[in-house]
Design a protein around this motif. Structure first.
Motif, PDB file in Angstrom:
ATOM      1  N   VAL A 190       0.810  -1.266   0.081  1.00 38.95           N
ATOM      2  CA  VAL A 190       0.156   0.063   0.162  1.00 38.95           C
ATOM      3  C   VAL A 190       0.835   1.336   0.019  1.00 38.95           C
ATOM      4  O   VAL A 190       1.826   1.260   0.788  1.00 38.95           O
ATOM      5  CB  VAL A 190      -0.894  -0.041   1.293  1.00 38.95           C
ATOM      6  CG1 VAL A 190      -1.757   1.196   1.081  1.00 38.95           C
ATOM      7  CG2 VAL A 190      -1.923  -1.293   1.452  1.00 38.95           C
ATOM      8  N   SER A 191       0.675   2.165  -0.948  1.00 38.38           N
ATOM      9  CA  SER A 191       1.375   3.454  -0.951  1.00 38.38           C
ATOM     10  C   SER A 191       0.544   4.528  -1.303  1.00 38.38           C
ATOM     11  O   SER A 191      -0.347   4.552  -2.192  1.00 38.38           O
ATOM     12  CB  SER A 191       2.181   3.301  -2.464  1.00 38.38           C
ATOM     13  OG  SER A 191       2.788   4.399  -2.450  1.00 38.38           O
ATOM     14  N   PRO A 192       0.613   5.648  -0.335  1.00 35.46           N
ATOM     15  CA  PRO A 192       1.535   6.045   0.667  1.00 35.46           C
ATOM     16  C   PRO A 192       1.121   5.381   1.909  1.00 35.46           C
ATOM     17  O   PRO A 192      -0.001   5.048   2.039  1.00 35.46           O
ATOM     18  CB  PRO A 192       1.548   7.409   0.511  1.00 35.46           C
ATOM     19  CG  PRO A 192       0.418   7.747   0.299  1.00 35.46           C
ATOM     20  CD  PRO A 192      -0.203   6.981  -0.828  1.00 35.46           C
ATOM     21  N   GLU A 193       1.932   5.158   2.920  1.00 33.85           N
ATOM     22  CA  GLU A 193       1.642   4.464   4.083  1.00 33.85           C
ATOM     23  C   GLU A 193       0.937   5.636   5.207  1.00 33.85           C
ATOM     24  O   GLU A 193       0.093   5.071   5.967  1.00 33.85           O
ATOM     25  CB  GLU A 193       2.973   3.882   4.745  1.00 33.85           C
ATOM     26  CG  GLU A 193       3.462   2.688   3.962  1.00 33.85           C
ATOM     27  CD  GLU A 193       4.779   2.305   4.706  1.00 33.85           C
ATOM     28  OE1 GLU A 193       5.252   2.798   5.866  1.00 33.85           O
ATOM     29  OE2 GLU A 193       5.231   1.202   3.976  1.00 33.85           O
ATOM     30  N   SER A 194       0.995   6.611   4.866  1.00 34.63           N
ATOM     31  CA  SER A 194       0.524   7.598   5.725  1.00 34.63           C
ATOM     32  C   SER A 194      -0.336   8.658   4.986  1.00 34.63           C
ATOM     33  O   SER A 194      -0.020   9.893   4.987  1.00 34.63           O
ATOM     34  CB  SER A 194       1.364   8.305   6.966  1.00 34.63           C
ATOM     35  OG  SER A 194       2.525   8.915   6.034  1.00 34.63           O
ATOM     36  N   PRO A 195      -1.382   8.423   4.187  1.00 36.86           N
ATOM     37  CA  PRO A 195      -2.033   9.523   3.689  1.00 36.86           C
ATOM     38  C   PRO A 195      -2.812  10.493   4.159  1.00 36.86           C
ATOM     39  O   PRO A 195      -3.353  10.152   5.673  1.00 36.86           O
ATOM     40  CB  PRO A 195      -2.753   8.666   2.625  1.00 36.86           C
ATOM     41  CG  PRO A 195      -3.371   7.474   3.399  1.00 36.86           C
ATOM     42  CD  PRO A 195      -2.277   7.296   4.273  1.00 36.86           C
ATOM     43  N   ASP A 202      -7.369  11.672   0.282  1.00 41.12           N
ATOM     44  CA  ASP A 202      -6.526  11.332  -0.472  1.00 41.12           C
ATOM     45  C   ASP A 202      -6.892   9.995  -1.207  1.00 41.12           C
ATOM     46  O   ASP A 202      -7.478   8.973  -0.932  1.00 41.12           O
ATOM     47  CB  ASP A 202      -5.251  11.124  -0.024  1.00 41.12           C
ATOM     48  CG  ASP A 202      -4.472  12.271   0.372  1.00 41.12           C
ATOM     49  OD1 ASP A 202      -4.812  13.425  -0.572  1.00 41.12           O
ATOM     50  OD2 ASP A 202      -3.130  12.368   0.879  1.00 41.12           O
ATOM     51  N   ILE A 237      -4.870   6.001  -2.370  1.00 43.39           N
ATOM     52  CA  ILE A 237      -3.690   5.158  -1.961  1.00 43.39           C
ATOM     53  C   ILE A 237      -3.759   4.359  -3.267  1.00 43.39           C
ATOM     54  O   ILE A 237      -4.792   4.147  -3.955  1.00 43.39           O
ATOM     55  CB  ILE A 237      -4.076   4.627  -0.886  1.00 43.39           C
ATOM     56  CG1 ILE A 237      -5.113   3.644  -1.009  1.00 43.39           C
ATOM     57  CG2 ILE A 237      -3.926   5.391   0.312  1.00 43.39           C
ATOM     58  CD1 ILE A 237      -5.094   2.631   0.303  1.00 43.39           C
ATOM     59  N   ARG A 238      -2.717   3.710  -3.401  1.00 41.50           N
ATOM     60  CA  ARG A 238      -2.506   2.898  -4.689  1.00 41.50           C
ATOM     61  C   ARG A 238      -2.073   1.349  -4.093  1.00 41.50           C
ATOM     62  O   ARG A 238      -1.295   1.260  -2.978  1.00 41.50           O
ATOM     63  CB  ARG A 238      -1.208   3.241  -5.519  1.00 41.50           C
ATOM     64  CG  ARG A 238      -0.870   2.189  -6.803  1.00 41.50           C
ATOM     65  CD  ARG A 238      -0.073   2.950  -7.558  1.00 41.50           C
ATOM     66  NE  ARG A 238       0.210   2.231  -8.713  1.00 41.50           N
ATOM     67  CZ  ARG A 238      -0.565   2.424  -9.937  1.00 41.50           C
ATOM     68  NH1 ARG A 238      -1.376   3.462 -10.017  1.00 41.50           N
ATOM     69  NH2 ARG A 238      -0.361   1.858 -10.849  1.00 41.50           N
ATOM     70  N   ILE A 265      -9.364   7.327   0.070  1.00 42.23           N
ATOM     71  CA  ILE A 265      -9.487   7.297   1.543  1.00 42.23           C
ATOM     72  C   ILE A 265     -10.694   8.581   1.803  1.00 42.23           C
ATOM     73  O   ILE A 265     -10.500   9.551   1.301  1.00 42.23           O
ATOM     74  CB  ILE A 265      -8.019   7.831   2.393  1.00 42.23           C
ATOM     75  CG1 ILE A 265      -6.991   6.790   1.958  1.00 42.23           C
ATOM     76  CG2 ILE A 265      -8.477   7.956   3.739  1.00 42.23           C
ATOM     77  CD1 ILE A 265      -7.380   5.309   2.485  1.00 42.23           C
ATOM     78  N   LEU A 315      -1.794   0.960   7.663  1.00 42.77           N
ATOM     79  CA  LEU A 315      -2.136   2.483   7.246  1.00 42.77           C
ATOM     80  C   LEU A 315      -2.350   3.359   8.237  1.00 42.77           C
ATOM     81  O   LEU A 315      -3.058   3.350   9.192  1.00 42.77           O
ATOM     82  CB  LEU A 315      -3.335   2.333   6.403  1.00 42.77           C
ATOM     83  CG  LEU A 315      -3.741   3.698   5.354  1.00 42.77           C
ATOM     84  CD1 LEU A 315      -2.638   3.799   4.277  1.00 42.77           C
ATOM     85  CD2 LEU A 315      -5.070   3.147   4.686  1.00 42.77           C
ATOM     86  N   VAL A 333      -3.983   7.084   8.735  1.00 39.77           N
ATOM     87  CA  VAL A 333      -4.655   8.030   8.164  1.00 39.77           C
ATOM     88  C   VAL A 333      -4.414   9.556   9.099  1.00 39.77           C
ATOM     89  O   VAL A 333      -4.571   9.671  10.123  1.00 39.77           O
ATOM     90  CB  VAL A 333      -6.313   8.099   8.036  1.00 39.77           C
ATOM     91  CG1 VAL A 333      -6.815   9.279   7.571  1.00 39.77           C
ATOM     92  CG2 VAL A 333      -6.318   6.706   7.245  1.00 39.77           C
TER      93      VAL A 333
END
Length: 153
Positions: A44-49, A53, A55-56, A103, A142, A144
């Protein structure tokens, strides 16, 4: 003339095993599939959205799987009473999958766990019954962060 005929026979003998090895998946000639085809991986990218946002999610499932399901409490929909939302991910021919997941603005800030299941789906068209068998599971963390308007400038 004999030398040319001997070279032709030698070339034919050398070319036959090479062609058989090309038919193999891993090229070793032992008929086994490569190890990476049986592994499950999940990223999971990014780990801190931030909230709101995208995420991919990148994943790989074993050959036995036909689909993947990704779920988390960080993906709720506006107005929904469900806290845990699952999203389906289609797999390619080599069982890799990728998907962008939003998210939600309504996701609570803090730590969330993202869970992935590799599943085999079978449908009996005569009876109209759908059977889902879980092949493998994986998870990732993850975090948030709260929504800030400054993240867009």
């Amino acid at each position: 003339m004999r030398a040319i005929a001997a070279m032709a026979v030698t070339l034919a003998l050398v070319a036959a095993p090479v062609q058989a090895a090309e038919d193999d998946d891993d090229g070793n000639g032992d008929g086994k599939k490569p190890v990476w085809r049986t592994l499950t991986s999940f990223f999971v990218s990014p780990e801190s959205p931030h909230q709101n946002d995208v995420i991919r999610v990148l994943l790989h499932c074993p050959d036995a799987a036909s689909h993947a399901i990704v779920g988390s409490t960080a993906f709720p929909i506006k107005g929904s009473w469900r806290t845990f939302r699952e999203v389906g991910v289609g797999l390619t021919g080599r069982n890799f999958g990728r998907r962008g997941i939003i998210i939600s603005r309504f996701a609570p800030p803090g730590h969330h766990e993202v869970r992935m299941k590799c599943v085999k789906v079978r449908i009996d068209r005569k009876k109209g019954i759908r059977k889902v068998k879980v092949i493998n599971r994986a998870s990732a963390s993850l975090t948030v962060r709260p929504f800030h308007i400054g993240q867009y400038f």
